[in-house]
Structure formats: structure tokens, C-alpha cells
Scaffold this active site. Structure first.
Site, short mmCIF file in Angstrom:
data_model
loop_
_atom_site.label_atom_id
_atom_site.label_comp_id
_atom_site.label_asym_id
_atom_site.label_seq_id
_atom_site.Cartn_x
_atom_site.Cartn_y
_atom_site.Cartn_z
CG HIS A 192 60.50 58.40 32.31
ND1 HIS A 192 61.65 59.11 31.74
CD2 HIS A 192 59.52 58.40 31.27
CE1 HIS A 192 61.41 59.22 30.43
NE2 HIS A 192 60.31 58.86 30.28
CG HIS B 88 61.81 60.95 27.24
ND1 HIS B 88 61.24 59.53 27.22
CD2 HIS B 88 63.17 60.48 26.75
CE1 HIS B 88 62.10 58.79 26.82
NE2 HIS B 88 63.20 59.29 26.52
CG ASN C 129 53.82 57.66 22.97
OD1 ASN C 129 52.80 57.69 23.82
ND2 ASN C 129 54.92 56.89 23.22
CG ASP D 206 57.04 55.30 31.52
OD1 ASP D 206 56.07 55.54 30.55
OD2 ASP D 206 58.06 55.44 31.06
CG ASP E 290 56.90 60.03 27.63
OD1 ASP E 290 58.09 60.07 28.32
OD2 ASP E 290 56.11 59.09 27.63
CG HIS F 234 52.49 55.56 27.25
ND1 HIS F 234 53.04 56.48 26.12
CD2 HIS F 234 53.47 55.60 28.30
CE1 HIS F 234 54.32 57.19 26.68
NE2 HIS F 234 54.50 56.32 27.88
NE ARG G 236 51.52 51.79 24.06
CZ ARG G 236 52.77 52.27 24.44
NH1 ARG G 236 52.89 53.79 23.88
NH2 ARG G 236 53.39 51.87 25.07
CG HIS H 182 54.64 58.97 32.32
ND1 HIS H 182 55.82 59.71 32.38
CD2 HIS H 182 54.75 58.41 31.35
CE1 HIS H 182 56.51 59.31 31.12
NE2 HIS H 182 55.68 58.61 30.56
#
Lengths: 428, 317
Positions: free
Chosen positions: A236, A183, A98, A309, A156, A66, A68, A64
Site C-alpha cells: 500500500h 508495511h 493479523n 487492502d 502487515d 484481510h 478476519r 492484499h
């Protein structure tokens, strides 16, 4: 090219191994595992790492993160995130969709995979969006995304409030053998919240996000998975209630798996004391009772995985009023040391730690990793369990520095990170 | 004695001694506002900026009058007229103001913790004039000043705070202050206006106004802040006024010499009936008068506080 890791303590839950042994890597694969491997092949063309007192484990997997990219390259890129992963001891990471544009179609998935290949640091596994634009209305092209290289589906960062959509997603993903990562947050109960609902938020005058916002959705998702006979992975987990629901569901053989983040088993909402936006995260930091429940869940296996996360944000998102600050903290470079605290405190054995950080994430994502079996890709993490160090985000590989752990004194760190037989990180 | 911090961010951080220092200093300053020439040279050459990101009449005027009566130069900036509308961050605004060397910046902001963010970054003093639902320390100080003035003490008094506790920074600051000073505080309001864990701040909690005000020495009514509620959380103003309002009848449940307070602005006929707001128990306008004295004291202690004595040399407190 041959690489011999000599004399380390090899811990591999996939083979029930915990012994002082040598590990031989030839090319991209693990070629041997045993005592005194040196004599087997002679020492020509052999690089030897002397690892007595160190831990040699299957490459860690953070399921998990990110990264970007595309869209928010000023926070992190596939490259900087990969470098952060390697420095943190991770050989594989899954990245959430995302981005901008959202990873809801083949071209974005392929873009991420191409970027990962170009920088060639760690294995990057894109998680594709569950719904188009992650807007919670129409599911994405699961089969096409799978064929493009996505390993799971998730919206998520947003909770899918439409239960019918969740049902369709679980059923369709199940037929494709693909995991769905949820999520869990009831958006009506959590609306406008900036911190865990309770005495701390009340004292600080912050709007609260109640535990039940998470619990209710975990319960719903378990219910849908149970009814449809499909699998679900809960991201999470932060509340005692969610841990209890997952534990009970597992007893009924519901196909539910779950992860917890280091900050949720390390910090309580007291960390918000001075309105530290680096401690603003979603789900929010909860109370000590929740922290203890998450630890208990990791110990008894209710929570299968530790996942950071990793959520990079720049000063633009963090050096602002608490209410306006973005949620999230970086985690790739602190996850291992924070998790090792659980071993030090007797919550987890080293074997359990490796299972939560490598074997189980590989199993949940259905990727052929998390093992040191002969023939497997040579993804290996060497850990110095005794090295004391002080967290200083300025020295991190990640492009963002948003961590509430700055200045913390931690013990244990990745010494060498080997991906596909190549040393991708080596501590100075 | 001096204040421990360069800033006044909340009552929570203040000691009993500091609260007494401020109240004693305010008592000494109150007289200035009754003079023919309402001005003392105490803060001549000091610059006080009020930086308001939320509308305010009373608090802002009170600060400005307080500063002017001590001869400080005052500048008012409101969110609507400043660079805020151009999208400048709070930190940039603060740094720019700091570059002009003010002595005190008084800030009001809708986000809890905004004054704390500034206080960490600038050299000058920050006074919190209300941050989100967190604290409104000068309101609590003037409330405590008023109670002390009317009752001679705070310790031992039974005080009911009634209304939208969840959204009220006045409630939080008063809870910290009044409990520190030894009062017995009960908060009351409907459950959707009662924040979880408020009892941890050392107060009794009730969902009945009548229960809370029974035998009370002080009733503090809060404005029902409908403008702070993102969605309508209570059925109607009518229902609120009927079941949570203070009126001529239920006020009789309190002590005979009860004092009724309100931080303003009053929603007449909602949380408080007009005849109670204007009635003999009400000290609402005394609160406003005392607000000036308390703010003068604070400005003095923070900006002029290099003098070790209070203005009349009263070091005995």
C-alpha cells in the site's frame, strides 16, 4: 463440462494478447484460445457465453486483503470475503495474518486453507506473519509455513521497526524463494496519528502521520534488500516520496516490487472533511500530489500491482469518535471499478490494468496464475466495461460495510467470475 | 436573522453575519448579569444538558450560569459519573439523552469531531464546548466579543496568538473567527507546537514571540497544554517561560494600548508572567464575564431562536 466464452475481447499480458477471440474451458483448465472455436469440438455438452463487447481477462488477483477469520468473524469470514472477492471479479486473494490468533504457525495457515476449500469460491492464499504474534521480535517458522501453504510473510498492519529482524527475514525468505511484504511506517513519527499530516489534519485538529513515516521505512527496506541482494514487496504505497524511492531502486535493479490501493489513487485527505471514519485508513489518505504520484507510479510500472487492502470493520469499530475508529476500508467489491477509472482517465491502458491486477500479483506471489495460456487453471474474469452502477454497500457480499465510496457512480463491473473452470459469480 | 444550523460545531462554518448576530445578541444579554435579580424567563421550560468528557471548571460553569440566567433547566453529566465508565459508546449515550428530549446538549470531548458525530444523529441542538485540538467556538466568540468591546472593531487589528498552536482548539477557532472578521493574525510558538499547514488557514507563522507581538493590538497567550502531550516535546518549562513566555519586558514590543488575553486556566510564570496576567493590559477576567453573555446569546439563538427578534427587539443589526 465445457464452457465457451465467445466473442469477447481477450486481454492477457502474459501472452501479449489483445484481440476479439473465443476462449474454451474444459474441466478445470483452459483448453483453447482462438477464432471461431465453436466448430472445433461441436456443441454437445457445451455452455456458451456470448461476450461481444465484454472483456475476458485472466482471473484478477487481490494480493492484499484481510479476511478476519479466525477471531473476528463478525467482521468477515473466509467465506464472506471469498464471496466478496468473486463478486468483485477476483479469482484469487491473499489474506494478511493479523487474525486472532495471528497466522504465525502452521495450524492457523492450515485452518484458513481448510475454510477456503470448504466454501470453495476463490483461491485463498494465506500470508503468514513475519514475526511471532507479529510482535517484531522473533521470526516465524518460514519453511514450515511455506510447506503448510503460506505464500508470503508480512507483519502487515504493524511496521517492523527492528531493522535487524527485517534483514534476517529477507535473507531467510530469499533462500526459500518466498516473498516478504512490508508495511512501511516509522512508528515514532506516526505515533498517535489519525490522518495525513498537513493542512487538512491541522484544520480538523487531528494528529498527523507525516509522509516521511512511510518514506523512511521504504528507504530502509530498499537499503536492506539492496545490501543483501534479496527481494522485498512494499505494501500500500501512498506517498510521492515512496514512489520516487522505489522508482530509483528499480533503476538500480534492486529486487523491489510494490502495490497501491484504489483509495490511494482515488481519494485525498479531503475525504475526512466530516470526520468520516470510513475514510480513516492506514497509510492515511494523502494529498493530491501524492495521489498523482501513485497514479504516475502505476502508469510507468514503478508500482507493479493494484491491491485493495480490503479491511472489513463493523459499526463497533467505525461508529465511534474519529480518534478511536479502526483503520481500514473494504475494497474487494469496488477495486475493479475504481481501477477502471484510471483507464478512462488515460492513466493506464487496459493491458496495463490487467497486468497490475492479475499478471504481476501472480508473479510477485509466485503462484501459477494470472494467465489464460492453454493448460493453465481456468481462472477467468469477464468484465462489462460499460455498466454504470452506484455503490451501495448494503448490497455487498462482504459482511462489513465500511466504505467511503457509498453513493459513488462508477462504470465497469465483473460480469462473470470463473475459478478453476466453475462459474463462481454471475451478475444478475 | 437566525443561525443557519441547529448546532454550533465550530467557527469555521459560521458566516460573518452569523458571528455578528451572536455578538450583538450577547451585547444585549450582558446587562442581565448586572441586575439585582439575574434572571430572564426567555428559556423557561427548555432543558440544557452539559456532557463533559474532559475536566472543565470555567466553561462548564459559564454554560450552566448562562442557561440558568435564562431560566432553562440544566443537567450536568461528566464522564466520571455517567455511564461512560461502564463502556457505553458516545452514540448510545447521545441517543439515551435524546430520548429524554433535551433542547440543547453542550459537549466537550477529547476526540476531535465528537460533537459532529452527535450532531448528525440527534434532533436537538449540539454546542461544541471544545473537541480535541479542533475547535472551541464559544471561546473564540467570547474573545471576539471582548476585542470588539475593548477596541470597537476587529477588522484591521493586528493579533498575535502565541503558544502551543498544535494542540490548541482555542487557536483554531480564533484563527477562523478573527480572519473572517478581517483581523491580521500571526501565530507563534516553537516548531514542535506548530502544526503543519497552519498557514493555509490564512495566518502568518512565526517561531519568535517577540517577532509576533511586535506592534500587535492584541496578544492572545495560550495555555501550554502539557497534559495533552503524550510525550514531553519541549525541553523544560523553564526554557519555555524564558523564550516563549510573555513578560513585562517583551510586552513593550506591542502597541502601547495592547490588550493581553488568555483563555485560561493560566499557567502563571509559564506562558505568562504574573504581573502581566494581573497587569493593566490584561482583560482575562473580562473574557470570563463576557463568556456568560456569549453563551446566553447562543443558547437563546439555538433554543429560543424561534423568535425572529433579539430580546430587546434590536433587528437593526
Amino acid at each position: 463440462m465445457r464452457l465457451l466464452l465467445r466473442g469477447g475481447r481477450i486481454i492477457d499480458p502474459s501472452q501479449q494478447l489483445d484481440d476479439q477471440m473465443d476462449l474454451l474451458i474444459e474441466g478445470k483448465a483452459i483448453a483453447g484460445l482462438g477464432k471461431d472455436l465453436t466448430r472445433a469440438g461441436g456443441e454437445s455438452d457445451l455452455t456458451i457465453l456470448e461476450l461481444e463487447g465484454k472483456l475476458v481477462v485472466p482471473g484478477l488477483i487481490d494480493m492484499h486483503t484481510h479476511l478476519r477469520e479466525p477471531g473476528f468473524e463478525y467482521k468477515e469470514t473466509v467465506r464472506t470475503g471469498s464471496l466478496a472477492a468473486a463478486a468483485g471479479g477476483f479469482t484469487s486473494i491473499a489474506c494478511m495474518p493479523n487474525t486472532d490468533p495471528v497466522n504465525d504457525n502452521r495450524s492457523v495457515t492450515e485452518f484458513i486453507l481448510r475454510k477456503a476449500k470448504e466454501c470453495g469460491v476463490v483461491n485463498v492464499y494465506p500470508v503468514a506473519a513475519l514475526s511471532k504474534s507479529s510482535e517484531g521480535a522473533v521470526i516465524t517458522e518460514f519453511a514450515d509455513l511455506r510447506d503448510a501453504g503460506a505464500v508470503a510473510f508480512s507483519d502487515d498492519g504493524k511496521s517492523v521497526m527492528n531493522s535487524g529482524l527485517v534483514r534476517r527475514a529477507l535473507e531467510y525468505a530469499h533462500t526459500l524463494g518466498m516473498p516478504v511484504i512490508s508495511h512501511c511506517e516509522d512508528m515514532d513519527l506516526a505515533a498517535g496519528g489519525a490522518a495525513n499530516e498537513g493542512a487538512v489534519a491541522t484544520r480538523l485538529g487531528l494528529r498527523g502521520i507525516p509522509n516521511i513515516a512511510e518514506d523512511l521505512m521504504v528507504g530502509r527496506d530498499i537499503g536492506i534488500a539492496e545490501y543483501t541482494g534479496t527481494a522485498i514487496h512494499i505494501a500500500h504505497v501512498s506517498t510521492a516520496g515512496a514512489v520516487r524511492l522505489i522508482r530509483e531502486a528499480k533503476k538500480r535493479d534492486v529486487k523491489v516490487t510494490a502495490e497501491a490501493a484504489p483509495h490511494h489513487f482515488t481519494l485525498t485527505d479531503e475525504a475526512l472533511q466530516d470526520y468520516d471514519t470510513n475514510a480513516k485508513v492506514n497509510p492515511p489518505l494523502r494529498t493530491l500530489a501524492d495521489v498523482n504520484a501513485v497514479r504516475e507510479g502505476l502508469k510507468d510500472g514503478t508500482l507493479d500491482a493494484i491491491a485493495s487492502d480490503h479491511a472489513p470493520h463493523s459499526t463497533l469499530e467505525k461508529d465511534v469518535e474519529f480518534d478511536y475508529a479502526a483503520n481500514g476500508m473494504i475494497g474487494l467489491e469496488t477495486s475493479l471499478a475504481l481501477s477502471l477509472r484510471l483507464v478512462e482517465e488515460g492513466v493506464l491502458t487496459l493491458n496495463q490494468l490487467v497486468a497490475r491486477m492479475s499478471t504481476n500479483p501472480a508473479r510477485i506471489l509466485k503462484i501459477p496464475r494470472g494467465t489464460l495460456q492453454v493448460g493453465a487453471d481456468a481462472d477467468v474474469t469477464v468484465i462489462d466495461p460499460n455498466e454504470g452502477w452506484t455503490v451501495d454497500a448494503r448490497t455487498f457480499q462482504s459482511r462489513s460495510k465500511n466504505t467511503p465510496f457509498n453513493g459513488w457512480r462508477l462504470r465497469g463491473r465483473a460480469l462473470v467470475t470463473i475459478v478453476g473452470g466453475d462459474i463462481k459469480y454471475r451478475a444478475r | 436573522m437566525r443561525l443557519a444550523s441547529k448546532d454550533l460545531l465550530g467557527i469555521e462554518q459560521l458566516s460573518v453575519e452569523e458571528i455578528n448576530l451572536i455578538l450583538d445578541t450577547a451585547a444585549a444579554f450582558k446587562e442581565i448579569s448586572t441586575r439585582e435579580v439575574k434572571k430572564a424567563p426567555t428559556l423557561r421550560g427548555k432543558t440544557v444538558i452539559t456532557l463533559f468528557y474532559e475536566p472543565s471548571t470555567r466553561t462548564r460553569t459559564s454554560f450552566e450560569i448562562a442557561a440558568k440566567r435564562l431560566s432553562a433547566d440544566t443537567i450536568n453529566i461528566s464522564a466520571s459519573t455517567s455511564s461512560v465508565v461502564k463502556g457505553e459508546t458516545l452514540i448510545d449515550t447521545a441517543k439515551n439523552l435524546e430520548a429524554m428530549n433535551p433542547d440543547i446538549v453542550v459537549i466537550r470531548h477529547s476526540a476531535s469531531g465528537a460533537p459532529h458525530l452527535l450532531a448528525r444523529l440527534v434532533r436537538h441542538s449540539i454546542i461544541n464546548a471544545g473537541d480535541g485540538a479542533h475547535e472551541h467556538p464559544t471561546q473564540a466568540l467570547l474573545d471576539m466579543f471582548t476585542i470588539r468591546e475593548k477596541r470597537g472593531r476587529i477588522a484591521g487589528l493586528q493579533i498575535a496568538i502565541v503558544g502551543d498552536i498544535a494542540h490548541s482548539r482555542v487557536a483554531r477557532s480564533n484563527i477562523h473567527g478573527l480572519t473572517k472578521m478581517g483581523a491580521k493574525v500571526t501565530v507563534a510558538g516553537p516548531p514542535m507546537m506548530m502544526p503543519r499547514g497552519i498557514d493555509k488557514l490564512g495566518v502568518g507563522v512565526s517561531h519568535s514571540i517577540n517577532e509576533a507581538i511586535k506592534g500587535a493590538d492584541i496578544i492572545m497567550m495560550l495555555r501550554v497544554q502539557f497534559e495533552r502531550q503524550k510525550e514531553q516535546i519541549f525541553p523544560s518549562i523553564r526554557e519555555y517561560a524564558t523564550y516563549f513566555g510573555l513578560n513585562r519586558e517583551n510586552v513593550k514590543l506591542a502597541k502601547k494600548d495592547v490588550i493581553v488575553m488568555h483563555p485560561g486556566p493560566v499557567n502563571r510564570g509559564v506562558e505568562i508572567a504574573p504581573d502581566v496576567a494581573d497587569g493593566p493590559y490584561s482583560v482575562i477576567l473580562d473574557q470570563v464575564t463576557n463568556g456568560v453573555a456569549v453563551r446566553m446569546a447562543l443558547l437563546y439563538l439555538l433554543a429560543g431562536g424561534k423568535y425572529e427578534t433579539s430580546p430587546q427587539g434590536r433587528e437593526d443589526h
